[in-house]
Design an enzyme around this catalytic site. Structure first.
Site, PDB file in Angstrom:
ATOM      1  N   LYS A 110       0.832  -1.209   0.000  1.00  6.73           N
ATOM      2  CA  LYS A 110       0.000   0.000   0.000  1.00  6.73           C
ATOM      3  C   LYS A 110       0.872   1.268   0.000  1.00  6.73           C
ATOM      4  O   LYS A 110       0.650   2.186  -0.793  1.00  6.73           O
ATOM      5  CB  LYS A 110      -0.905  -0.046   1.244  1.00  6.73           C
ATOM      6  CG  LYS A 110      -1.589   1.239   1.613  1.00  6.73           C
ATOM      7  CD  LYS A 110      -2.914   1.406   0.936  1.00  6.73           C
ATOM      8  CE  LYS A 110      -3.496   2.768   1.254  1.00  6.73           C
ATOM      9  NZ  LYS A 110      -4.681   3.058   0.506  1.00  6.73           N
ATOM     10  N   LYS A 151      -0.562  11.291   4.827  1.00  2.00           N
ATOM     11  CA  LYS A 151      -0.459  10.193   5.801  1.00  2.00           C
ATOM     12  C   LYS A 151       0.339   9.023   5.195  1.00  2.00           C
ATOM     13  O   LYS A 151       1.260   8.500   5.808  1.00  2.00           O
ATOM     14  CB  LYS A 151      -1.867   9.715   6.201  1.00  2.00           C
ATOM     15  CG  LYS A 151      -1.846   8.478   7.078  1.00  2.00           C
ATOM     16  CD  LYS A 151      -3.210   7.834   7.294  1.00  2.00           C
ATOM     17  CE  LYS A 151      -3.017   6.491   8.010  1.00  2.00           C
ATOM     18  NZ  LYS A 151      -4.263   5.792   8.306  1.00  2.00           N
TER      19      LYS A 151
END
Ligand code: NAD
Length: 294
Positions: free
Chosen positions: A171, A246
């Site tokens: 990811k 993030k």
């Protein structure tokens, strides 16, 4: 159909849990926000009074929480998931968190005899609602085989990335590519504007030449060439800049811990920090073109 405990019913977890109910699973749900729990109870789930209670007497637990510290607390805290679950319960964490927390929690689960996989998702709130998320799964072959039928109730592509933590690794590596290529694409359009080269012409040429990227052809940061891209609705997300930041921070944390050189990933993080500080955290991440124009 399985009995599933679902913890974390926010923007993503809420619609994911609803999809599991619509596939015929029985859900026991918990969130710190009472209204989020109520929405699921209205959709047919059973209310749990704590994370530990959601994990009791179920075959699997799915978590969709903000960050690593929440995942550590929910699983390893006193009265948490690991302390409460029956022998043989499968744990699936779909939150996007740091690789170290993912591995530490999976280790703690394994030490008590539980299978656990990290299964972060690609795709936003719309894909969560449509049940078309992509899951990148880290864990043992057995953990993956057990998780797959549950994840299929929430996604269209379920990919086994490798051992524990590699779902999170996939990811953040993917999103580091995305952050960097988006900035590169924005810079190219901003330069083209100064050189008198039309947006559509640059798109027509680069989308068929070596500058082709997903950021250009599926998510073009200027209005016009790709009608569905957020540029056409004044950069309303989509994928907010804060969320990109993030993921870029998680990539930098992982790179520092692993001793990997990622200078462009680092610079992309700094540029998104600057964009957020200027009040654009809620803008789509392709909106960074406004800042890059100077
Ligand atoms: P969110 O803030 O909307 O939801 C998180 C939920 O977790 C909230 O309802 C919160 O009350 C709950 N929560 C926090 N601590 C808890 C605890 N200790 N016990 C029980 N519940 C607790 O966030 P989101 O947008 O649903 O994102 C969830 C995860 O998915 C994040 O890791 C995010 O990075 C990732 N993600 C989000 C998107 C997106 O587009 N929103 C896309 C891909 C991945």
């Amino acid at each position: 159909m399985a009995k599933i405990g679902f913890i974390g019913l926010g923007n993503m977890g809420g619609p994911m849990a609803i999809n599991l109910i619509s596939k015929g699973h029985q859900l026991k749900v918990f969130d710190l926000v009472a209204a989020n729990v109520q929405a699921l109870v209205d959709a047919g789930a059973t209310r749990a009074a704590s994370a530990g209670e959601a994990a009791r007497e179920v075959e699997a637990v799915v978590t969709m929480l903000p960050a690593g510290k929440h995942v550590r607390e929910v699983y390893t805290g006193a009265g948490g998931v690991i302390a409460s679950a029956a022998k043989g319960t499968l744990f699936i964490d779909s939150s996007t968190i740091d690789v170290d927390s993912a591995r530490a929690v999976a280790e703690a689960a394994k030490a008590k005899g539980f299978d656990m996989v990290d299964a972060p998702v690609s795709g936003g709130v719309a894909a969560a609602a449509a049940g078309t998320l992509t899951f990148m799964v880290g864990g043992s072959d057995q953990g993956f085989a057990r998780a797959k039928p549950i994840l299929e109730g929430m996604g269209k592509a379920i990919i086994h990335a490798g051992g524990s933590g590699t779902g999170q690794a996939a990811k953040i590596c993917n999103n580091m590519i995305l952050g960097i290529t988006m900035i590169a694409t924005c810079e190219a359009f901003a330069l083209a504007e100064k050189l008198g080269l039309d947006h559509q012409k640059l798109f027509d040429i680069s989308s068929k030449a070596s500058g082709q990227t997903w950021s250009l052809t599926s998510y073009c940061p200027v209005p016009g060439p790709v009608p569905t891209s957020p540029a056409n609705r004044d950069y309303k997300p989509g994928f907010a800049a804060t969320m990109m930041l993030k993921d870029l921070r998680l990539a930098q944390e992982a790179a520092a811990a692993a001793g990997a050189a990622t200078p462009l990933g680092h610079h992309a993080m700094e540029l998104y920090e600057q964009f957020e500080k200027s009040g654009h955290g809620g803008t789509d991440f392709s909106g960074i073109i406004k800042m890059l124009r100077g």
